[in-house]
Design an enzyme around this catalytic site. Structure first.
Site, PDB file in Angstrom:
ATOM      1  N   HIS B  83       0.836  -1.200   0.000  1.00 47.28           N
ATOM      2  CA  HIS B  83       0.000   0.000   0.000  1.00 47.28           C
ATOM      3  C   HIS B  83       0.875   1.256   0.000  1.00 47.28           C
ATOM      4  O   HIS B  83       0.681   2.158  -0.807  1.00 47.28           O
ATOM      5  CB  HIS B  83      -0.925   0.007   1.216  1.00 47.28           C
ATOM      6  CG  HIS B  83      -1.726   1.265   1.354  1.00 47.28           C
ATOM      7  ND1 HIS B  83      -2.805   1.547   0.538  1.00 47.28           N
ATOM      8  CD2 HIS B  83      -1.598   2.335   2.188  1.00 47.28           C
ATOM      9  CE1 HIS B  83      -3.302   2.734   0.873  1.00 47.28           C
ATOM     10  NE2 HIS B  83      -2.583   3.236   1.869  1.00 47.28           N
ATOM     11  N   ASP B 112       7.515  20.749 -27.126  1.00 49.18           N
ATOM     12  CA  ASP B 112       7.668  19.471 -26.434  1.00 49.18           C
ATOM     13  C   ASP B 112       8.732  19.660 -25.362  1.00 49.18           C
ATOM     14  O   ASP B 112       9.225  20.768 -25.181  1.00 49.18           O
ATOM     15  CB  ASP B 112       8.073  18.348 -27.410  1.00 49.18           C
ATOM     16  CG  ASP B 112       7.543  16.995 -26.921  1.00 49.18           C
ATOM     17  OD1 ASP B 112       7.671  16.712 -25.721  1.00 49.18           O
ATOM     18  OD2 ASP B 112       7.003  16.237 -27.734  1.00 49.18           O
ATOM     19  N   TRP B 147       7.315   0.192   3.639  1.00 50.44           N
ATOM     20  CA  TRP B 147       7.833   0.977   2.505  1.00 50.44           C
ATOM     21  C   TRP B 147       9.159   1.624   2.870  1.00 50.44           C
ATOM     22  O   TRP B 147       9.929   1.995   2.013  1.00 50.44           O
ATOM     23  CB  TRP B 147       6.810   2.033   2.082  1.00 50.44           C
ATOM     24  CG  TRP B 147       6.915   3.334   2.829  1.00 50.44           C
ATOM     25  CD1 TRP B 147       6.441   3.598   4.070  1.00 50.44           C
ATOM     26  CD2 TRP B 147       7.534   4.541   2.362  1.00 50.44           C
ATOM     27  NE1 TRP B 147       6.725   4.893   4.421  1.00 50.44           N
ATOM     28  CE2 TRP B 147       7.385   5.500   3.391  1.00 50.44           C
ATOM     29  CE3 TRP B 147       8.183   4.921   1.183  1.00 50.44           C
ATOM     30  CZ2 TRP B 147       7.879   6.794   3.279  1.00 50.44           C
ATOM     31  CZ3 TRP B 147       8.680   6.217   1.085  1.00 50.44           C
ATOM     32  CH2 TRP B 147       8.532   7.136   2.121  1.00 50.44           C
ATOM     33  N   SER B 175      13.476   5.965 -13.612  1.00 43.20           N
ATOM     34  CA  SER B 175      12.461   6.718 -14.342  1.00 43.20           C
ATOM     35  C   SER B 175      12.417   8.166 -13.864  1.00 43.20           C
ATOM     36  O   SER B 175      12.456   9.103 -14.664  1.00 43.20           O
ATOM     37  CB  SER B 175      11.102   6.045 -14.145  1.00 43.20           C
ATOM     38  OG  SER B 175      10.063   6.968 -14.287  1.00 43.20           O
ATOM     39  N   SER B 176      12.366   8.343 -12.546  1.00 40.38           N
ATOM     40  CA  SER B 176      12.237   9.697 -12.014  1.00 40.38           C
ATOM     41  C   SER B 176      13.498  10.514 -12.263  1.00 40.38           C
ATOM     42  O   SER B 176      13.421  11.711 -12.535  1.00 40.38           O
ATOM     43  CB  SER B 176      11.954   9.649 -10.512  1.00 40.38           C
ATOM     44  OG  SER B 176      10.729   9.020 -10.275  1.00 40.38           O
ATOM     45  N   HIS B 259      12.749  12.413   3.170  1.00 41.96           N
ATOM     46  CA  HIS B 259      12.067  13.662   3.469  1.00 41.96           C
ATOM     47  C   HIS B 259      11.936  14.578   2.275  1.00 41.96           C
ATOM     48  O   HIS B 259      10.850  15.108   2.042  1.00 41.96           O
ATOM     49  CB  HIS B 259      12.618  14.388   4.686  1.00 41.96           C
ATOM     50  CG  HIS B 259      11.539  15.254   5.256  1.00 41.96           C
ATOM     51  ND1 HIS B 259      10.591  14.784   6.109  1.00 41.96           N
ATOM     52  CD2 HIS B 259      11.160  16.521   4.944  1.00 41.96           C
ATOM     53  CE1 HIS B 259       9.694  15.731   6.327  1.00 41.96           C
ATOM     54  NE2 HIS B 259      10.014  16.793   5.637  1.00 41.96           N
ATOM     55  N   GLU B 261      11.525  13.536  -0.521  1.00 41.16           N
ATOM     56  CA  GLU B 261      10.459  12.831  -1.222  1.00 41.16           C
ATOM     57  C   GLU B 261       9.075  13.353  -0.818  1.00 41.16           C
ATOM     58  O   GLU B 261       8.173  13.481  -1.650  1.00 41.16           O
ATOM     59  CB  GLU B 261      10.572  11.323  -0.924  1.00 41.16           C
ATOM     60  CG  GLU B 261       9.372  10.496  -1.304  1.00 41.16           C
ATOM     61  CD  GLU B 261       9.258  10.269  -2.787  1.00 41.16           C
ATOM     62  OE1 GLU B 261      10.221  10.589  -3.503  1.00 41.16           O
ATOM     63  OE2 GLU B 261       8.213   9.778  -3.228  1.00 41.16           O
ATOM     64  N   TYR B 263       8.329  16.323  -0.044  1.00 40.80           N
ATOM     65  CA  TYR B 263       8.085  17.574  -0.767  1.00 40.80           C
ATOM     66  C   TYR B 263       7.990  17.334  -2.257  1.00 40.80           C
ATOM     67  O   TYR B 263       7.333  18.083  -2.980  1.00 40.80           O
ATOM     68  CB  TYR B 263       9.162  18.596  -0.397  1.00 40.80           C
ATOM     69  CG  TYR B 263       9.044  18.939   1.058  1.00 40.80           C
ATOM     70  CD1 TYR B 263       7.991  19.737   1.493  1.00 40.80           C
ATOM     71  CD2 TYR B 263       9.885  18.392   2.001  1.00 40.80           C
ATOM     72  CE1 TYR B 263       7.811  19.985   2.833  1.00 40.80           C
ATOM     73  CE2 TYR B 263       9.714  18.641   3.353  1.00 40.80           C
ATOM     74  CZ  TYR B 263       8.670  19.444   3.756  1.00 40.80           C
ATOM     75  OH  TYR B 263       8.483  19.678   5.084  1.00 40.80           O
ATOM     76  N   SER B 274      -1.984  26.630  -6.872  1.00 36.94           N
ATOM     77  CA  SER B 274      -1.637  28.017  -7.165  1.00 36.94           C
ATOM     78  C   SER B 274      -2.095  28.447  -8.559  1.00 36.94           C
ATOM     79  O   SER B 274      -2.113  29.633  -8.860  1.00 36.94           O
ATOM     80  CB  SER B 274      -0.122  28.222  -7.052  1.00 36.94           C
ATOM     81  OG  SER B 274       0.326  27.808  -5.796  1.00 36.94           O
ATOM     82  N   HIS B 308      14.299  13.973  11.766  1.00 43.96           N
ATOM     83  CA  HIS B 308      13.126  13.985  12.648  1.00 43.96           C
ATOM     84  C   HIS B 308      12.299  12.704  12.478  1.00 43.96           C
ATOM     85  O   HIS B 308      11.391  12.450  13.250  1.00 43.96           O
ATOM     86  CB  HIS B 308      12.275  15.248  12.456  1.00 43.96           C
ATOM     87  CG  HIS B 308      11.551  15.350  11.157  1.00 43.96           C
ATOM     88  ND1 HIS B 308      11.303  16.535  10.524  1.00 43.96           N
ATOM     89  CD2 HIS B 308      10.994  14.417  10.360  1.00 43.96           C
ATOM     90  CE1 HIS B 308      10.641  16.323   9.405  1.00 43.96           C
ATOM     91  NE2 HIS B 308      10.440  15.051   9.280  1.00 43.96           N
ATOM     92  N   HIS B 309      12.633  11.921  11.452  1.00 43.49           N
ATOM     93  CA  HIS B 309      12.007  10.604  11.348  1.00 43.49           C
ATOM     94  C   HIS B 309      12.680   9.604  12.287  1.00 43.49           C
ATOM     95  O   HIS B 309      12.243   8.467  12.389  1.00 43.49           O
ATOM     96  CB  HIS B 309      12.114  10.075   9.909  1.00 43.49           C
ATOM     97  CG  HIS B 309      11.363  10.901   8.925  1.00 43.49           C
ATOM     98  ND1 HIS B 309      10.072  10.633   8.549  1.00 43.49           N
ATOM     99  CD2 HIS B 309      11.714  12.007   8.236  1.00 43.49           C
ATOM    100  CE1 HIS B 309       9.659  11.531   7.671  1.00 43.49           C
ATOM    101  NE2 HIS B 309      10.640  12.378   7.461  1.00 43.49           N
ATOM    102  N   THR B 334       5.939  27.037   4.483  1.00 45.16           N
ATOM    103  CA  THR B 334       4.659  26.381   4.247  1.00 45.16           C
ATOM    104  C   THR B 334       3.521  27.285   4.690  1.00 45.16           C
ATOM    105  O   THR B 334       2.507  27.416   4.000  1.00 45.16           O
ATOM    106  CB  THR B 334       4.601  25.048   5.017  1.00 45.16           C
ATOM    107  OG1 THR B 334       5.854  24.382   4.849  1.00 45.16           O
ATOM    108  CG2 THR B 334       3.502  24.169   4.501  1.00 45.16           C
ATOM    109  N   LYS B 337       2.793  29.979   2.219  1.00 44.16           N
ATOM    110  CA  LYS B 337       1.978  29.508   1.110  1.00 44.16           C
ATOM    111  C   LYS B 337       0.499  29.455   1.501  1.00 44.16           C
ATOM    112  O   LYS B 337      -0.364  29.920   0.767  1.00 44.16           O
ATOM    113  CB  LYS B 337       2.445  28.126   0.660  1.00 44.16           C
ATOM    114  CG  LYS B 337       3.667  28.193  -0.242  1.00 44.16           C
ATOM    115  CD  LYS B 337       4.003  26.829  -0.758  1.00 44.16           C
ATOM    116  CE  LYS B 337       5.049  26.902  -1.847  1.00 44.16           C
ATOM    117  NZ  LYS B 337       4.539  27.421  -3.103  1.00 44.16           N
ATOM    118  N   ARG B 456       1.117   1.468  15.018  1.00 49.79           N
ATOM    119  CA  ARG B 456       1.003   1.259  13.577  1.00 49.79           C
ATOM    120  C   ARG B 456       1.848   0.050  13.188  1.00 49.79           C
ATOM    121  O   ARG B 456       2.575  -0.505  14.025  1.00 49.79           O
ATOM    122  CB  ARG B 456       1.434   2.491  12.804  1.00 49.79           C
ATOM    123  CG  ARG B 456       2.891   2.850  12.961  1.00 49.79           C
ATOM    124  CD  ARG B 456       3.233   4.179  12.329  1.00 49.79           C
ATOM    125  NE  ARG B 456       3.407   4.074  10.879  1.00 49.79           N
ATOM    126  CZ  ARG B 456       4.357   4.733  10.203  1.00 49.79           C
ATOM    127  NH1 ARG B 456       5.191   5.543  10.809  1.00 49.79           N
ATOM    128  NH2 ARG B 456       4.460   4.609   8.895  1.00 49.79           N
TER     129      ARG B 456
END
Lengths: 193, 690, 110
Positions: B83, B112, B147, B175-176, B259, B261, B263, B274, B308-309, B334, B337, B456
């Site tokens: 998941h 293009d 994950w 790919s990315s 992290h 990731e 964002y 926006s 912080h993780h 943040t 925004k 969890r």
């Protein structure tokens, strides 16, 4: 798409810009491997440590790779002058030196294997082999690109008017060399003890 | 390789003839068109979103009652791992990529991306990577270590499960990375004349930041995955405590990537919001420069908060304090925004279309998620929350309530652009309200159950946590049922609107940016003539000018700056200051809450602004426009990743060799083929004239 | 970065300033000498200066290769920025990660 350089927003060629963008990210790639190596310098699990390195041998092969950067830049220079015969000669010389380096690395690895330094021996061994191994993979990819460039220039696919193609492959090649300049000092020469 | 020996000048130097079909199945297989690639990303995401939903159901069904034995612990582990992987790497990220693909060339006024075939390569690599990951089902080796793949658990699970994890993510990462190189080059170097950096639409800005994050974050996870792959398959010792390996290294590398990731997933949605907010508020975006700055700041600070993780992991007090501080810092951009979006709506003539509702939903839900996120910066508090459902609630509020709401908003907003039809508003509103309800019902109670101590990543809900926690879990499961209904409404809406949606016209929302200057659906060449950009909201400036009393009125035909430079309006930064009143009268713009702007509302300005974009001026002649040809090579080359991937998973040298040779063959075929037929990528002076 | 559009476009013209073959060979000679100096540290004892010397030599070699062989000295500054971003980013991030990892055993020891 290959709009003429003057038409782009920055006046730069897309392909060369993309190569630089990619090389920027490659620093992060090798940086992580070097970090792991430095972290595990003394984590040898009783196996061989950095004493096993043959500095004289590695210095010679490092020198070969360093000089391949000279032939690479001479190939680009010749291409810019439109001298395709000389460009091909320097390209072959570069690829040959790359092959010497990779061959030297393969020989070095087999020698280490015999002395008990194998990737599964310890975190130190794992990080040494993965760091230098991925660098070797980069050199090998570079050799394939050089040989491709050489053969394409022979059949006229790479023309005398396109020195940019040599330049871009050269950027990659020099980058791989520069990474080895770092690895040579950080991994081999500094007696971290 | 036979391909290299063919005579270089022959037209068909490939092993097969160059594909020419632009439409149909073949047209999609060989396409290099950024719009088709974007559409393929979208439908692939829909497939994976369905699979992600199935895994979510397994989790929620199991947790619906305490001490449940519905599925085994092994199945539960596989379900929550899959998941997470699916939703992060195969839904949110590629859905963002779908928007990059479709919109970026349109927003910057290009035909293009910089490397169309590399773009196709990115898509096929993503699809094959996703299918590779799911092919673990066939080998009964579904990844089951989460994950996050924490070592030493991930290195000690028997079987090939985590090898599939390591290799599958590696392929998706390729790919990315290639997409990141492509889009950075495109945005930096292929903007229309006059489009300076500070005139770029905010979505383009956020895409640029996102792709820089990808560029610098992906190599880190690539290294971590190579190490994990080595440990799991080839016996290296990176994370093996037995020989002195440090599992915390994995955590550092994973979150150094992980992290940014976060964002990478949220910034595209922020970009879309926006775009949507100013359009439906009929106001320019409030604080454009601050918005851009905040996005860039988030990108920078996003790299400096990873630990912080790991507050409850092996991290010392100095690192805890430092990372606690940086985590609080990142709330500042943040917050900028959030306020700017609110101020964009403030005083605007807000039209609550479905797209706008989803954007407002984004801002509200993301704020909740952001606030629960800031609590993680407080180390002692975090120590209590770690590994509870509080965390699950938090990241679903930012990724589902945030990223996904924003991206769905984009789907409603840009559907007319892609199809020329409106995505049904009535069903859309049903979709939105059920989505909002189901989302809050699912994840809202998790805050409570988390604070009450529900762990969890645990297959069985312990009965000892009490009836309150059990009730919250029932509510969460009920929420998933509502979400399932909602998603079905969305799918139904999507299919019916595709078949028989109301025609939208070219500019249904009275929008502001370049992409709406092209006809809808977008023609193959995007722009018949590349527009000259003079303002931030270029299309809007071509349509409207501000009268002296501050009200808007359409620019009369013939008065646009394209036709008469002497009456050109001032630049975006100071527009309205001294615009000459070429036509008298008051504003006649329809600003009623009508979602489906009728063509009459904007007929006058739109005809004018679109004039340059219609083919009629040029007799429908698009022959002279230089476009990349379709190519099979990206797809062919990608096939080689499969043997390579299985070789790395099963330590099979033969497969590795086949894969490497296949990739090399594909690469050489690719290089031999020019970007467009009869064309060389460095045109000789004589050829350039043609 | 906003001035890049105009400023960088002009740098293309600077291409003809590139080094000659002779200069390339001289740079390679300098690189060789530097490598020899690096090599010599294996045999000569420099005390506490040992590592700083090696790192300095390495940095000079790095600069020579990227500056001249990779033409950064003559090319648009955008390329330099991209490279520096990657390099500084890697040094900073991995440096911090390294310190964070190193902090833990220190605590355990005390």
């Amino acid at each position: 798409m290959s709009a003429a350089v003057e038409e782009t927003s920055l006046g730069l060629d897309n392909r060369k810009l993309a190569m630089w963008v990619f090389l920027g990210s490659e620093f992060m790639f090798f940086g992580a491997f070097i970090t792991a190596y430095l972290m595990y310098l003394n984590t040898t699990a009783g196996g061989p440590d950095g004493e096993i390195f043959d500095i004289v041998y590695t210095s010679v092969s490092s020198f070969v790779l360093l000089m391949s950067s000279l032939t690479m830049v001479l190939a680009h220079h010749a291409h810019e002058q439109g001298d395709m015969r000389r460009m091909r000669m320097w390209i072959l010389a570069t690829a040959f030196q790359g092959l010497v380096f990779v061959g030297g690395q393969a020989y070095e690895f087999t020698k280490f294997f015999k002395e008990g330094l194998v990737p599964t021996a310890s975190p130190f061994a794992s990080s040494f082999f993965v760091l230098t191994g991925f660098h070797g993979v980069h050199v090998t990819v570079g050799i394939i690109m050089l040989l491709g460039l050489w053969s394409y220039s022979r059949v006229g696919k790479v023309k005398a008017s396109q020195p940019l193609k040599t330049e871009i492959i050269g950027l990659y090649w020099h980058f791989v060399d520069v990474i080895w300049v770092i690895i040579f000092v950080v991994v081999y020469l500094i007696p971290w003890g | 390789m036979a391909t290299t020996t063919a005579p270089p000048q022959a037209r068909s130097r490939s092993v097969f003839s160059r594909p020419t079909a632009l439409d149909g199945f073949k047209g999609y297989l060989a396409t290099t068109d950024h719009k088709k690639i974007g559409i393929m990303y979208f439908w692939s995401v829909m497939l994976f979103f369905f699979l992600g939903g199935v895994t979510a159901w397994i989790i929620r069904a199991q947790l619906a009652s305490a001490e449940s034995t519905l599925v085994t612990e092994e199945v539960y582990n596989q379900a929550f791992t899959l998941h997470g992987l699916t939703m992060v790497f195969l839904v949110v990220m590629p859905l963002g990529a779908a928007f990059f693909n479709y919109l970026i060339p349109l927003q910057i006024g290009a035909r293009d991306v910089a490397f169309p075939r590399l773009n196709a390569f990115s898509f096929w690599t993503f699809l094959f990577g996703g299918l590779f990951l799911y092919s673990s089902v066939l080998f009964n080796a579904i990844p089951n270590g989460g994950w996050f793949g924490y070592a030493p658990l991930s290195t000690q699970i028997p079987g090939d499960n985590m090898a599939f994890y390591a290799v599958g993510l590696q392929i998706v990462g390729i790919s990315s990375l290639s997409a990141a190189v492509n889009f950075i080059t495109t945005i930096l170097n292929m903007r229309a004349p006059g489009m300076t950096f500070m005139r770029m639409p905010v979505f383009t800005w956020m895409t640029l930041v996102t792709n820089f994050l990808l560029l610098f974050a992906l190599p880190i996870i690539a290294v971590a995955l190579f190490m994990l792959n080595g440990d799991v398959v080839f016996g290296t010792q990176f994370f093996q405590p037995a020989t002195g390996g440090d599992p915390v290294l994995w955590q550092h590398l994973f979150w150094l990537f992980g992290h940014p990731e976060v964002y990478i997933m949220i910034l595209p949605a922020m970009g879309i919001v926006s775009e949507v907010m100013p359009t439906f508020s009929r106001k320019p975006l409030f604080g454009y420069a601050a918005m851009v700055f905040a996005g860039v700041a988030i990108g920078f600070i996003g790299f400096g908060v990873w630990a912080h993780h790991m507050f409850t992991s092996a991290v010392g007090p100095v690192a805890r304090s430092a990372f606690g501080l940086t985590t609080m810092f990142i709330a500042v951009p943040t917050g900028i925004k959030i306020f700017n979006w609110v101020f964009t709506m403030w005083g605007g003539k807000v039209k609550f279309t479905t797209a706008m509702l989803f954007s407002v939903g984004f801002v509200s839900m993301f704020t909740i998620g952001g606030l629960s996120g800031v609590t993680h910066a407080i180390v002692p508090h975090d120590a209590q929350q770690t590994d509870t459902y509080w965390i699950v609630a938090h990241f679903h509020y930012v990724l589902f309530g945030g990223a996904l709401f924003g991206l769905v908003s984009g789907i409603y907003y840009y559907f007319p652009k892609v199809t020329g039809k409106l995505l049904g508003e009535k069903l859309g509103k049903w979709h939105f309200w059920t989505w909002l309800l189901g989302f809050n019902l699912t994840f809202g109670p998790m805050h409570m159950s988390g604070l009450l101590g529900q762990p969890r990543r645990t297959a069985v809900l312990p009965a000892e946590l009490g009836t309150d926690v059990a009730l919250y879990n029932v509510l969460s499961t009920a929420g998933v049922a509502v979400l399932t209904v909602s998603a079905s409404i969305f799918l139904f809406n999507l299919v019916t609107s595709l078949r028989s949606g109301e025609a939208s016209g070219d500019d249904p929302w009275d929008a502001r940016t370049l992409e709406w200057m092209t006809p809808s659906p977008t023609p193959y060449v995007n722009f018949y003539e590349i527009p000259e950009v003079t303002a931030r909201d270029e299309f809007w400036e071509r349509k409207y000018a501000e009268a002296e009393d501050g009200s808007l009125r359409p620019v009369p035909a013939g008065a646009s700056q394209d036709h008469d430079p002497s009456t050109s309006p001032a630049s975006a930064d100071e527009h309205g200051d001294e615009f000459p009143a070429t036509a008298g009268g008051t504003a006649t713009v329809d600003t009623s809450g009508n979602a489906k702007a009728s063509p009459d509302d904007v007929a006058l300005p739109e005809d004018e602004a679109l004039a340059k974009a219609t083919p009629d001026d040029h007799g429908g002649d698009t022959e002279h426009i230089h476009m990349p040809d379709p190519s099979y090579w990206p797809l062919i080359m990608c096939v080689g990743l499969l043997p390579l991937g299985y070789g790395l998973t099963f330590a099979n040298p033969a497969l590795l060799v086949v894969g490497a040779l296949w990739l090399m063959m594909g690469l050489f075929g690719w290089i031999l083929e020019p970007v467009a037929e009869g064309d060389d990528d460095d045109p000789e002076p004589s050829a350039a004239a043609a | 970065m906003s001035d890049a559009t105009t400023a960088d476009a002009t740098t293309q013209a600077a291409h003809h300033d590139e080094p000659t073959v002779r200069q390339y060979v001289e740079i390679a000679g300098a690189l060789s000498v530097l490598t020899l100096m690096e090599f010599s540290t294996y045999f000569v004892e420099f005390g506490w200066l040992h590592i700083p010397i090696l790192l300095t030599l390495m940095a000079i070699k790095f600069g020579l290769i990227v500056g001249f062989f990779m033409h950064l000295k003559y090319d648009t500054r955008l390329y330099t920025r991209l490279m520096v971003t990657g390099l500084v980013g890697a040094l900073t991030l991995y440096g911090i990660a390294f310190l964070a990892i190193a902090e833990v055993p220190t605590l355990m020891g005390s």
